[in-house]
Motif scaffolding. Structure first.
Motif, PDB file in Angstrom:
ATOM      1  N   UNK A 231      12.771-117.592  34.731  1.00  0.00           N
ATOM      2  CA  UNK A 231      13.884-117.451  35.677  1.00  0.00           C
ATOM      3  C   UNK A 231      13.986-115.967  36.050  1.00  0.00           C
ATOM      4  N   UNK A 232      13.176-115.566  37.042  1.00  0.00           N
ATOM      5  CA  UNK A 232      13.027-114.129  37.374  1.00  0.00           C
ATOM      6  C   UNK A 232      14.329-113.389  37.703  1.00  0.00           C
ATOM      7  N   UNK A 233      15.329-114.027  38.307  1.00  0.00           N
ATOM      8  CA  UNK A 233      16.532-113.259  38.621  1.00  0.00           C
ATOM      9  C   UNK A 233      17.192-112.628  37.390  1.00  0.00           C
ATOM     10  N   UNK A 234      16.899-113.175  36.205  1.00  0.00           N
ATOM     11  CA  UNK A 234      17.509-112.567  35.014  1.00  0.00           C
ATOM     12  C   UNK A 234      16.562-111.595  34.302  1.00  0.00           C
ATOM     13  N   UNK A 235      15.406-111.300  34.895  1.00  0.00           N
ATOM     14  CA  UNK A 235      14.482-110.349  34.241  1.00  0.00           C
ATOM     15  C   UNK A 235      15.119-108.969  34.019  1.00  0.00           C
ATOM     16  N   UNK A 236      15.865-108.428  35.008  1.00  0.00           N
ATOM     17  CA  UNK A 236      16.477-107.117  34.745  1.00  0.00           C
ATOM     18  C   UNK A 236      17.398-107.143  33.518  1.00  0.00           C
ATOM     19  N   UNK A 237      18.037-108.288  33.259  1.00  0.00           N
ATOM     20  CA  UNK A 237      18.915-108.383  32.080  1.00  0.00           C
ATOM     21  C   UNK A 237      18.111-108.368  30.791  1.00  0.00           C
ATOM     22  N   UNK A 238      16.824-108.796  30.881  1.00  0.00           N
ATOM     23  CA  UNK A 238      15.981-108.789  29.671  1.00  0.00           C
ATOM     24  C   UNK A 238      15.573-107.361  29.312  1.00  0.00           C
ATOM     25  N   UNK A 239      15.488-106.481  30.298  1.00  0.00           N
ATOM     26  CA  UNK A 239      15.022-105.116  30.023  1.00  0.00           C
ATOM     27  C   UNK A 239      15.947-104.366  29.072  1.00  0.00           C
ATOM     28  N   UNK A 240      17.193-104.777  29.006  1.00  0.00           N
ATOM     29  CA  UNK A 240      18.134-104.060  28.132  1.00  0.00           C
ATOM     30  C   UNK A 240      18.675-104.967  27.039  1.00  0.00           C
ATOM     31  N   UNK A 241      18.152-106.170  26.943  1.00  0.00           N
ATOM     32  CA  UNK A 241      18.605-107.069  25.875  1.00  0.00           C
ATOM     33  C   UNK A 241      19.932-107.747  26.162  1.00  0.00           C
ATOM     34  N   UNK A 242      20.370-107.747  27.423  1.00  0.00           N
ATOM     35  CA  UNK A 242      21.601-108.476  27.753  1.00  0.00           C
ATOM     36  C   UNK A 242      21.344-109.973  27.579  1.00  0.00           C
TER      37      UNK A 242
END
Ligand code: FAD
Length: 564
Positions: free
Chosen positions: A79-90
């Protein structure tokens, strides 16, 4: 791009594919799938890719009608739209992925999945050459080839470095799940390094300078996430270096988020200004090395370098080599993406379809359609339209090609008061059609294409699946759902994209959104809308629960900053 787009996907109209009766007689089937010789062999459909386009096609395809094989180097959907949230562990990486085998086992019929990369599409022989990328214990080279009757190319795109020296070697990208995981570790590395006793203040400052190249939705969201991560978690864990942290966003255009309404761009720039995130517009990066990033100011031509600790490169997408090779075989070598007709069939290839980021509907066809709309409106053939007629034509164009809306808005052309006046401010009665068509044809070719978003890819996948389902019905009932007079062919409505708006999370529990009907929303309540839309759009209850529990965990305990 990471335009936070509402991932609502509806089928636009009926289905596609004009298919000729003669075609149905030359079915080549899969021997494995049909033991009874009286039963016609099922046609072989190969799907390349398990991203937004590929999985939405599989989700809606009636797989019992075909012999379906799927090839992808990833055995999961992300689910690519949440990739930026993975970068910081959100959110955790595993919370946003769904195994492909989970998805296909729920489907009617037998879908075979091969975890492999397609190396070559051999158009002349209707085969794809694939290679497994699993470990070293393969028999032979791990290569195998598959035959197809229909091929669905949904292999997305790769990062575009614009051949900028040093980018591949020294920048991080944010395209795949692995990229996000690498960034998460690299950010923590920068902080751990910056607190080492042997460093000077200058070195600490350099280590903690995070540069984001690209002020589109992905770059902006990453910068906002990183800022939140720092303010909410890292500042307490690394208090000694808190004054050395800097985040810079470099954008070649005049504004960040320039595909959004200008109120959103300004809101984002003001918010970043208040948060201390530096936004440098009108700069083009010309090289990157392990210590510095060098750029050129577009207005003055000045070239200068700044030291960095980490660079995230997020400037757009380029064609994958396998697609480029295929495009050369079919005479599309000069294009950026595969050209399809409005039924998503690759131009010049009867049996190949392309959806998502790797394809685009042929632009000449779009311009021809637009000419036809103008001509139909010009009933007295005077070559002019009244302002009211022109407004109707523009509305019609936007319904068919929503990508034009942004351009027309940015030129204030949709505003009736602009239309009424000529360049000298005089009121005018009529508008010259040719001049208007010319202006539209000069629009940037990127803008004429549909945006490279999950929203487009998944709507195309759904549409194509429905067409495939109905194509089979046509074989059984040759009179078909609609018949083109005299042509002996059956046809379905072409693909129509429906734009449901887009989101831009800006950090600090604030987001901006462009919603259908010209609505623009910004602030804290929009962030809650973002949470609900993205929770609801998860592809399974499992990932939905995981994502919601990650958000809750973050609210209660903060993000985990271990470097694992
Ligand atoms: P992809 O989803 O990229 O899928 C391509 C598939 O092909 C993958 O499974 C890949 O493994 C596979 N593949 C690659 N090479 C091969 C090969 N040689 N052989 C076989 N298979 C292959 N869009 C939105 O609408 N809203 C958003 O909020 C949003 N946020 C984003 C955030 C980020 C960080 C990124 C990177 C993108 C975002 N997008 C968003 C864009 C969206 O992800 C893409 O437009 C969408 O993924 C395109 O779908 P696709 O099916 O064409 O390609």
């Amino acid at each position: 791009s990471c335009s936070k787009i509402l991932l609502l996907c509806t089928l636009s109209g009926g289905g596609l594919l004009s298919y000729s009766e003669s075609q149905s007689e030359s079915i080549t089937g899969s021997p494995a799938s049909n033991t009874n010789s009286d039963v016609p062999a099922k046609k072989k459909v190969i799907v390349l890719g398990t991203g937004w386009g590929g999985t939405s096609f599989l989700k809606d395809l009636d797989a019992s009608l075909y012999d379906v094989q799927v090839v992808s180097p990833c055995n999961y959907f992300a689910f690519t739209p949440l990739l930026p949230s993975v970068t910081c562990g959100t959110v955790e990486a595993r919370s946003i992925v769904e195994p492909v085998r989970n998805m296909v086992k729920k489907r009617k019929g037998d879908i075979k999945f091969w975890e492999a990369e397609c190396l070559k599409i051999d158009h002349a022989n209707k085969t794809v050459l694939c290679r497994s990328n699993i470990g070293n214990n393969l028999v032979g080279s791990g290569e195998f080839s598959l035959e197809y009757d229909y091929l669905v190319v949904a292999i997305g795109a790769q990062v575009n470095t614009f051949n900028t020296p040093g980018v591949k070697e020294h920048c991080h990208f944010l395209k795949e799940v692995e990229d996000a995981q690498k960034i998460r570790r690299a950010v923590i590395d920068c902080f751990e390094k910056a607190v080492l006793p042997s460093l000077s203040d200058e070195e600490r400052r350099t280590n903690l300078h995070f540069v984001v190249v690209g002020g589109g939705p992905t770059g902006v969201e990453f910068a906002a996430e990183l800022h939140d991560h720092f303010q909410e978690d890292l500042v307490n864990l690394y208090p000694s270096v808190k004054d050395f942290v800097n985040i810079t966003v470099i954008q070649s255009g005049d504004h960040i988020l320039n595909t959004f309404d200008e109120r959103i761009s300004l809101f984002a720039e003001e918010k970043f200004g208040r948060d201390g995130i530096k936004v440098q517009t009108g700069r083009r990066v010309i090289s990157v090395d392990d210590k510095n990033i060098t750029m050129k100011a577009k207005s003055t031509g000045e070239i200068y370098s700044v030291p960095h600790g980490l660079v995230i490169w997020s400037t757009g997408i380029a064609t994958r080599p396998v697609v480029r090779d295929f495009m050369e075989q079919i005479g599309q070598g000069k294009r950026h993406v595969l050209a399809t007709n409005e039924w998503l069939r690759v131009k010049g290839c009867e049996s190949v379809y392309a959806i998502g980021d790797c394809s685009s509907i042929d632009q000449q066809k779009i311009m021809d359609d637009i000419s036809a709309i103008f001509e139909a409106a010009d009933k007295d053939k005077s070559g002019t339209l009244t302002v009211a007629e022109l407004k109707d034509v523009l509305d019609d164009i936007i319904v068919r090609y929503p990508q034009f809306e942004l351009y027309l808005k940015s030129k204030h052309i949709l505003d009736l008061s602009t239309l009424w006046k000529d360049s000298e401010g005089n009121y005018r009665e009529e508008i010259d059609i040719e001049g208007f068509k010319m202006a539209l044809s000069h629009m940037d070719s990127q803008m004429k294409s549909l945006p490279a978003t999950a929203q487009v890819a998944s709507q195309q996948g759904e549409y194509l699946a429905r067409c495939f389902n109905r194509m089979h019905q046509c074989e059984e009932h040759p009179e078909g759902p609609r018949r083109f007079k005299g042509s002996g062919r059956h046809t379905f409505l072409p693909f129509r994209y429906k734009h449901f708006g887009q989101f831009a999370p800006l950090g600090g529990e604030q987001a901006a959104a462009e919603l259908p009907g010209d609505w623009v929303a910004m602030g804290h309540s929009t962030q809650w809308l973002w949470y609900s839309v993205y929770a609801s759009k998860q592809v399974s209850w499992r990932t939905r629960m995981l994502v919601i529990s990650d958000w809750t965990r973050r609210f209660i305990f903060g993000r985990d900053s271990s470097r694992i």
